[in-house]
Design an enzyme around this catalytic site. Structure first.
Site, PDB file in Angstrom:
ATOM      1  N   GLU A  19       7.602  -8.863   6.670  1.00 40.58           N
ATOM      2  CA  GLU A  19       6.368  -8.083   6.826  1.00 40.58           C
ATOM      3  C   GLU A  19       6.542  -7.041   7.927  1.00 40.58           C
ATOM      4  OE1 GLU A  19       3.601  -7.272   5.759  1.00 40.58           O
ATOM      5  OE2 GLU A  19       2.745  -8.805   4.456  1.00 40.58           O
ATOM      6  N   ASN A 149      -4.945  -6.978   4.930  1.00 42.53           N
ATOM      7  CA  ASN A 149      -3.755  -6.234   4.531  1.00 42.53           C
ATOM      8  C   ASN A 149      -4.093  -4.764   4.320  1.00 42.53           C
ATOM      9  OD1 ASN A 149      -1.198  -7.630   4.337  1.00 42.53           O
ATOM     10  ND2 ASN A 149      -2.155  -8.985   2.829  1.00 42.53           N
ATOM     11  N   ASP A 199      -1.162  -6.071  -1.172  1.00 44.93           N
ATOM     12  CA  ASP A 199      -0.588  -6.490   0.120  1.00 44.93           C
ATOM     13  C   ASP A 199      -0.517  -5.272   1.039  1.00 44.93           C
ATOM     14  OD1 ASP A 199       1.150  -7.777   2.171  1.00 44.93           O
ATOM     15  OD2 ASP A 199       1.330  -9.345   0.671  1.00 44.93           O
TER      16      ASP A 199
END
Length: 293
Positions: A19, A149, A199
């Site tokens: 991430e 997100n 996401d």
């Protein structure tokens, strides 16, 4: 139709939960995290040199302060990190008294204000929030978020975007360009239906939103009005977050994850957790520096 663009593996280390990628054009260096394994990755794109830093705590994003320092978003607060030796000093605590939560998606507004998302470590419903670090002070923007997100901003700083992956919805909100703080209420921009979920996202120089679709193995590109314009294949099902990198910021770095995959799922998705470079012909833009008090 999902496009297949030339794609290479930047890092074949299989991240548990890759991430938070970002890129520093001044040093040609990309940075990203494995949240679950408490690691920070540093990759010099020109030479291919890779370093992995063990942070000792879960962290998910960073903002560049200046050539010597970064601001790390971690599970218990914000830390100033010296790039030269990796030394970290607590700058501001954040949910440090709640061991059930951690940081998640975060990004710096053009004004230097840092939007920061938190969530439950087991994605407990409504246990997260989105905060803003502005002029050294942290304020709560949106409480009761399950999985924050897609925090990103239009090039002029007048519009912010964020998603709750738990609801599979992407919102837009009018901002004060000078402060990066909301001027109105969020409005629903995209409600994703079908395979995968919304996401991490980043906005290019033309205002287009590039969103990694978790569980969909692709990056979707949306207009500022929420129209799906194109989708680019990522060779791992759980693509998690993009960043513009390389000469002209035309390539796309995309992180991925093997989180929650059993042995059979990982065997069927052998590049899960790898970090990729897509020749996306993007019109990217550099991330702004975070401003402290």
């Amino acid at each position: 139709m999902i496009e297949q663009v030339p794609t290479s593996v930047l890092c074949d280390e299989h991240c548990h939960l890759g991430e938070g990628p970002t890129y520093d054009p001044a040093t040609d260096t990309a940075w990203w995290f494995d949240i679950r394994e408490a690691k920070l990755f540093e990759a010099h794109l020109g030479s291919g040199a890779l370093r992995i830093h063990n942070l000792g705590r879960m962290a998910s994003a960073l903002g560049r302060i200046d050539a010597e320092r970064q601001l790390i978003v971690a599970e218990d607060g914000l830390y100033i990190r010296r790039i030269a030796d990796g030394a970290m000093t607590l700058y501001r605590p954040l949910e440090a008294d709640n061991p059930r939560t951690r940081s998640n998606d975060s990004r710096v507004h053009p004004s230097g204000t840092f939007w920061i998302g938190t969530m439950g470590k087991k994605a407990e419903p409504l246990s997260g929030a989105i905060y803003a670090l502005h002029r050294g002070e942290i304020s709560t923007l949106y409480p009761g978020v399950t999985i924050p997100n897609s925090i990103c901003f239009s090039p002029d700083g007048a519009t912010g975007y964020f998603a709750d992956t738990g609801r599979n919805e992407l919102f837009s909100v009018a901002l004060d360009p000078a402060t990066g703080l909301p001027r109105g209420e969020p409005k629903l921009l995209v409600r994703h239906r079908g395979i995968g979920g919304i996401d991490g996202s980043v906005v290019d120089a033309d205002g287009l939103i590039w969103n990694a679709r978790w569980g969909g193995g692709c990056v979707d590109v949306y207009s500022p009005q929420g129209e799906l314009l194109r989708s680019l294949r990522v060779p791992a099902l759980q693509s998690s977050c993009p960043a513009f990198v390389g000469p002209g910021l035309s390539h796309l770095l995309v992180t991925s994850a093997w989180q929650d995959m059993d042995e059979a799922a990982r065997a069927a998705d052998p590049q899960a957790g790898c970090t990729f470079l897509l020749e996306a012909s993007a019109h990217g833009r550099a991330e702004p520096d975070v401003k402290l008090a």
